[in-house]
Each structure stands twice: as structure tokens, then as C-alpha cells.
Design an enzyme around this catalytic site. Structure first.
Site, PDB file in Angstrom:
ATOM      1  CD  GLU A   1     -29.955  -0.876   4.256  1.00 37.39           C
ATOM      2  OE1 GLU A   1     -30.511   0.430   3.956  1.00 37.39           O
ATOM      3  OE2 GLU A   1     -28.962  -1.103   3.302  1.00 37.39           O
TER       4      GLU A   1
ATOM      5  CG  ASP B   1     -39.358   3.264  19.928  1.00 35.19           C
ATOM      6  OD1 ASP B   1     -38.839   2.968  18.715  1.00 35.19           O
ATOM      7  OD2 ASP B   1     -39.505   4.410  20.235  1.00 35.19           O
TER       8      ASP B   1
ATOM      9  CE1 TYR C   1     -34.739  -0.207  11.160  1.00 28.93           C
ATOM     10  CE2 TYR C   1     -36.573   0.805  12.247  1.00 28.93           C
ATOM     11  CZ  TYR C   1     -35.202   0.573  12.129  1.00 28.93           C
ATOM     12  OH  TYR C   1     -34.453   0.905  13.244  1.00 28.93           O
TER      13      TYR C   1
HETATM   14  P1  NAD Z   1     -27.534   4.385   9.973  1.00 25.01           P
HETATM   15  O1  NAD Z   1     -28.398   4.194   8.623  1.00 25.01           O
HETATM   16  O2  NAD Z   1     -27.043   5.924  10.102  1.00 25.01           O
HETATM   17  O3  NAD Z   1     -26.331   3.468   9.949  1.00 25.01           O
HETATM   18  C1  NAD Z   1     -26.445   2.172   9.704  1.00 25.01           C
HETATM   19  C2  NAD Z   1     -24.759   1.791   9.191  1.00 25.01           C
HETATM   20  O4  NAD Z   1     -24.867   0.442   8.688  1.00 25.01           O
HETATM   21  C3  NAD Z   1     -24.084   2.421   8.138  1.00 25.01           C
HETATM   22  O5  NAD Z   1     -22.662   2.890   8.543  1.00 25.01           O
HETATM   23  C4  NAD Z   1     -24.179   1.411   6.950  1.00 25.01           C
HETATM   24  O6  NAD Z   1     -23.029   1.577   6.108  1.00 25.01           O
HETATM   25  C5  NAD Z   1     -23.982   0.287   7.716  1.00 25.01           C
HETATM   26  N1  NAD Z   1     -24.536  -0.965   7.067  1.00 25.01           N
HETATM   27  C6  NAD Z   1     -25.682  -1.312   6.327  1.00 25.01           C
HETATM   28  N2  NAD Z   1     -25.961  -2.221   5.975  1.00 25.01           N
HETATM   29  C7  NAD Z   1     -24.717  -3.279   6.110  1.00 25.01           C
HETATM   30  C8  NAD Z   1     -24.109  -4.333   5.840  1.00 25.01           C
HETATM   31  N3  NAD Z   1     -24.860  -5.157   5.162  1.00 25.01           N
HETATM   32  N4  NAD Z   1     -22.854  -4.869   6.294  1.00 25.01           N
HETATM   33  C9  NAD Z   1     -22.165  -3.790   7.020  1.00 25.01           C
HETATM   34  N5  NAD Z   1     -22.668  -2.492   7.473  1.00 25.01           N
HETATM   35  C10 NAD Z   1     -24.043  -2.038   7.083  1.00 25.01           C
HETATM   36  O7  NAD Z   1     -28.315   3.859  11.241  1.00 25.01           O
HETATM   37  P2  NAD Z   1     -28.401   4.445  12.556  1.00 25.01           P
HETATM   38  O8  NAD Z   1     -29.382   5.280  12.845  1.00 25.01           O
HETATM   39  O9  NAD Z   1     -27.170   4.701  13.217  1.00 25.01           O
HETATM   40  O10 NAD Z   1     -28.790   3.078  13.349  1.00 25.01           O
HETATM   41  C11 NAD Z   1     -28.153   2.323  13.990  1.00 25.01           C
HETATM   42  C12 NAD Z   1     -28.829   1.111  14.672  1.00 25.01           C
HETATM   43  O11 NAD Z   1     -29.572   1.543  15.599  1.00 25.01           O
HETATM   44  C13 NAD Z   1     -29.734   0.360  13.861  1.00 25.01           C
HETATM   45  O12 NAD Z   1     -29.537  -1.224  13.988  1.00 25.01           O
HETATM   46  C14 NAD Z   1     -31.084   0.777  13.947  1.00 25.01           C
HETATM   47  O13 NAD Z   1     -32.048  -0.055  13.832  1.00 25.01           O
HETATM   48  C15 NAD Z   1     -30.919   1.230  15.570  1.00 25.01           C
HETATM   49  N6  NAD Z   1     -31.754   2.398  16.133  1.00 25.01           N
HETATM   50  C16 NAD Z   1     -31.680   3.697  15.378  1.00 25.01           C
HETATM   51  C17 NAD Z   1     -32.519   4.310  16.066  1.00 25.01           C
HETATM   52  C18 NAD Z   1     -32.388   5.776  15.553  1.00 25.01           C
HETATM   53  O14 NAD Z   1     -33.255   6.889  15.807  1.00 25.01           O
HETATM   54  N7  NAD Z   1     -31.526   6.162  14.479  1.00 25.01           N
HETATM   55  C19 NAD Z   1     -33.239   4.376  17.201  1.00 25.01           C
HETATM   56  C20 NAD Z   1     -33.200   3.309  17.911  1.00 25.01           C
HETATM   57  C21 NAD Z   1     -32.572   1.888  17.233  1.00 25.01           C
END
Ligand code: NAD
Ligand code: TYD
Length: 374
Positions: A109, A153, A177
Site C-alpha cells: 500500500e 526515502d 505508510y
Molecule cells: P503502486 O501503489 O502503484 O502499486 C502497488 C502494487 O502492489 C499494485 O499492483 C497492487 O495491486 C499490489 N499490491 C498491493 N497490496 C498487495 C498485496 N497484499 N498482495 C499482492 N499485491 C499487492 O505502488 P508503486 O508506486 O509502484 O510502489 C511500488 C513500491 O515502491 C512500494 O513498495 C513503494 O513503497 C516503493 N516506492 C515507491 C515510490 C514512488 O514514488 N511511487 C518511491 C519509493 C519507493
């Protein structure tokens, strides 16, 4: 290849860690924003010859249609498993069924505002889900070559006007989060220190680019600006984020995954700090240039509406990514000037994707195509 890059390559090869030969990579959350870009990146732009198993629960943020082209192009090298990381048995089953030797864990999430309203899912998916994956990975013994955890970060908390986050910054998360991501980072590291699991972690700054769900700042502003809707800026818009193109993040993950030492952590950032209000103004001017004018003839900046601030809103994030540059030779290929414009162009030419994720039409499509796994 520059002399320095060649030296890096030799150095990494000498360490015996570069180009681990994975056969079956489990990507969790591969239907999300970064995960879908990552799968496309690995299959199209690296020398990986094996199979990717995309394990995703398809929450509101997951859209398998973001990978239609990948499924059509790569045949048996791309497998989709509709399952939930909160379900320990489903996780175990996937590890053994697909003979997994590498994990890249994106599933989470990921939206701070949702975590403020309903933190429960964040604890279950981000902490318990990560634990389930670690347990199954551990049971693979020596067959498991790498467990890479994708983190943020935001675990480091908030900066004042100066300074940068680095690999040695103490954790001080503020939102549900970031606290749940911090907990998952600690678990991942504990499984390395206690059981010798070959983990790596990346902590990255804010990403932008194609396929980002339009609840996050940049896609939300692009679409609202396009449609002449208000552009909700929290508070005065003076909070600062460090922006990185998603493809540069994916390249960094692949580099760390294949070249870094077991147990290591890398910070990834764009050296592109911007105040939110400036990001929104830049998006407005790009949309003004590329899209038909508003009916009123007004510039899109006039749509900016200051709204109540986010609770516990972190003031500033900024990353020092010199360890990744120095040790592994990673460099970002995009910059915000061209990257923001490319991203606006992508949304303008992919309105069908946007409409599907916003209308709930794609949820019906998911139900038709992915009935619950038995
Ligand atoms: P997102 O919300 O776009 O995608 C999350 C994905 O995980 C979705 O496809 C969702 O269906 C799946 N998911 C959620 N709960 C699940 C569960 N219980 N079981 C299986 N699948 C599940 O997220 P994102 O922006 O692509 O981020 C991906 C990762 O990168 C995350 O761990 C986030 O913390 C990290 N992150 C994101 C950013 C950013 O700017 N978006 C920056 C740094 C790190
Ligand atoms: P967001 O894209 O949610 O990423 P994060 O909270 O993980 O950094 O938000 C980026 C910044 O933009 C953050 O400081 C909150 C702010 N913001 C707004 O001002 N208005 C909005 O509608 C959204 C979604 C975010």
C-alpha cells in the site's frame, strides 16, 4: 564504455556478485506503477534470459493492462499470478510452483493520504505481507540467490532546509505508510543478519513517469489540468520532494540486484529537489503548451487551489545517491525538464488507460479475466 565504467564492471565482477544468473524472478506488485515499468525494463533492456512471475493482488492500484504489451511479446517468459502477499499459503505455493531463485518486492500500500485515513491495510500488506515473503524465501535455502526489497526515502523522516538522507541516516518515519515501510526494512535486514538471507534494499525518492495511478501528485495534476479541474495543493505548497524518473529507479534496482553485496542498502534519488508548488506550475505550463486551451482561455495555473495541509506532512526529502554512483556506476538518464514533458505526453496519448483505471471498468475486466485462484 567509459574507462571508469569499465573499471566498475571489472570491480563488481571481481567481487563475484555482478550478473547473478537468475532463472525465475518473483516480482511482487508487478501490476503497479513501478513494478510494471520494472518488468518491462528487465525483459526489454537487460540481458536477463529467464522468466518473470508477477505476483499481484490487483488492489485498486494494480492494473494488469499496464502489461498487455509484455504479455503479448514475451509469451512464457512472463507469468501473472493473481494472489495476495497477506496469504502465507499462496506465497509458499508460488515459491515452490515456480522454483523461485530471486524476489523483487514492490507490493505495498503506497499512498500516504490513504494511510492516514485507514492504516490497517498498510500494516497487513507492508509488514505482514513482507514477513510472509521472507519466510518463504528463507525456506528456499541456497536456491534463493537474492531478495531485493524496494523501499522509500520516507523511512528517514523529514529534513530541514539543508542536508541529505543517506544509507547511514537513522530511521524516523512519521506517517503510517512510512512507519510500515520502515518496519518491513527492519524485518528484511533482520532476516539477513539472523538467517543469512541474501537481501539488498533500495530506498528511493519520489518517482514519476508512465502508468502511475492518478492519486499521486504528478498524474493527478496532469489530468486535472487537462480537464480544467481544481489543482489541490496542500498548504502553501512549500514542501520539497526529490523527483526521479521511474526508468532510472528500475535501472538502479537491476544494478543493485545483480551487482551489490548481500546485505547492502543503497539510496536512490534524482538530485532534483522541487517545491510542490513549482512542480504543479511546471506541469501547468507543459499542459498549456501541449493540450488544447481551456474553454475560459485562462492559463492552467489559475486552477491551483490551496487546500488543508496533510497531517504530519514531511517538509523536505532529499537523497545523497553517491554510494550507488560510486560503487556500482549507476547514473540517471533522465532529468525533470525532459522527464516531466515526456510524462505529460504519455498521459495525453494514453487516455484509454487513464479512463480504465478511473472508471472502474478495468475492475470488471479483472473480474472477467482473473477469477479467484482456487
Ligand atoms: P503502486 O501503489 O502503484 O502499486 C502497488 C502494487 O502492489 C499494485 O499492483 C497492487 O495491486 C499490489 N499490491 C498491493 N497490496 C498487495 C498485496 N497484499 N498482495 C499482492 N499485491 C499487492 O505502488 P508503486 O508506486 O509502484 O510502489 C511500488 C513500491 O515502491 C512500494 O513498495 C513503494 O513503497 C516503493 N516506492 C515507491 C515510490 C514512488 O514514488 N511511487 C518511491 C519509493 C519507493
Ligand atoms: P505524493 O505524490 O502523494 O507522494 P508522497 O506523499 O509519497 O511524497 O505527494 C507528493 C507531494 O505532493 C507531497 O508533499 C504531498 C503533495 N500533494 C499535494 O499537494 N496535493 C495532492 O493532491 C497530492 C496527492 C499530493
Amino acid at each position: 564504455m567509459s574507462g571508469m565504467m569499465y573499471h566498475m564492471h571489472i570491480m563488481n565482477t571481481d567481487k563475484g556478485n555482478c550478473h547473478k544468473a537468475f532463472r525465475n524472478i518473483l516480482v511482487t506488485g508487478g501490476a503497479g506503477f513501478i513494478g510494471s515499468n520494472f518488468i518491462r525494463h528487465v525483459l526489454a533492456k537487460t540481458d536477463f534470459k529467464g522468466r518473470i512471475i508477477n505476483f499481484d493482488a490487483l488492489t485498486y492500484a494494480g492494473n494488469p493492462r499496464s502489461l498487455d504489451d509484455v504479455a503479448a511479446t514475451y509469451g512464457e517468459r512472463y507469468v501473472f499470478v493473481h494472489a495476495d502477499i497477506r496469504d502465507a499459503e499462496a506465497v509458499r505455493k508460488a515459491f515452490s510452483e515456480y522454483d523461485i531463485d530471486c524476489v523483487i518486492h514492490f507490493a505495498a500500500e503506497s499512498h500516504v493520504d490513504r494511510s492516514i485515513v485507514s492504516p490497517d491495510d498498510f500494516v497487513q500488506t507492508n509488514i505482514v505481507g513482507t514477513f510472509n515473503l521472507l519466510q518463504s524465501a528463507r525456506q528456499r535455502g541456497d536456491s534463493l540467490l537474492r531478495f531485493h526489497h524496494v523501499s522509500t526515502d520516507e523511512v528517514f523522516g523529514s529534513l530541514g532546509a539543508t542536508g541529505f538522507f543517506s544509507e547511514t541516516t537513522p530511521y524516523q518515519p512519521h506517517s503510517p505508510y512510512s512507519a510500515s515501510k520502515a518496519a518491513s526494512d527492519h524485518l528484511v535486514r533482520a532476516f539477513h543478519d539472523t538467517y543469512g538471507l541474501p537481501i539488498t534494499i533500495t530506498n528511493c525518492s519520489n518517482n514519476y513517469g508512465p502508468y502511475q495511478f492518478p492519486e499521486k501528485l504528478i498524474p493527478l495534476m496532469i489530468l486535472n489540468a487537462l480537464e480544467g479541474k481544481p489543482l489541490p495543493v496542500y498548504g502553501e505548497g512549500l514542501n520539497i520532494r526529490d523527483w526521479l524518473h521511474v526508468e532510472d529507479h528500475c535501472a538502479a534496482i537491476w544494478t543493485v540486484l545483480t551487482c551489490a553485496e548481500d546485505g547492502s542498502t543503497y539510496c536512490v534519488g534524482g538530485r532534483a529537489e522541487m517545491r510542490n508548488i513549482d512542480v504543479v506550475k511546471r506541469i501547468c505550463s507543459i499542459v498549456d503548451r501541449l493540450a488544447p486551451p481551456l474553454e475560459s482561455g485562462a492559463a492552467r495555473e489559475t486552477l491551483i487551489t490551496h487546500v488543508a495541509d496533510r497531517l504530519g506532512h514531511d517538509q523536505r526529502y532529499a537523497i545523497d545517491c553517491s554510494k550507488l554512483e560510486r560503487d556500482l556506476g549507476w547514473r540517471q538518464a533522465h532529468n525533470a525538464d525532459t522527464g516531466f514533458e515526456e510524462t505529460v505526453r504519455w498521459y495525453l496519448s494514453n487516455m484509454e488507460w487513464v479512463d480504465s483505471v478511473r472508471s472502474g471498468e478495468y475492475r470488471k475486466w479483472i473480474e472477467r479475466n482473473y477469477s479467484k485462484r482456487g
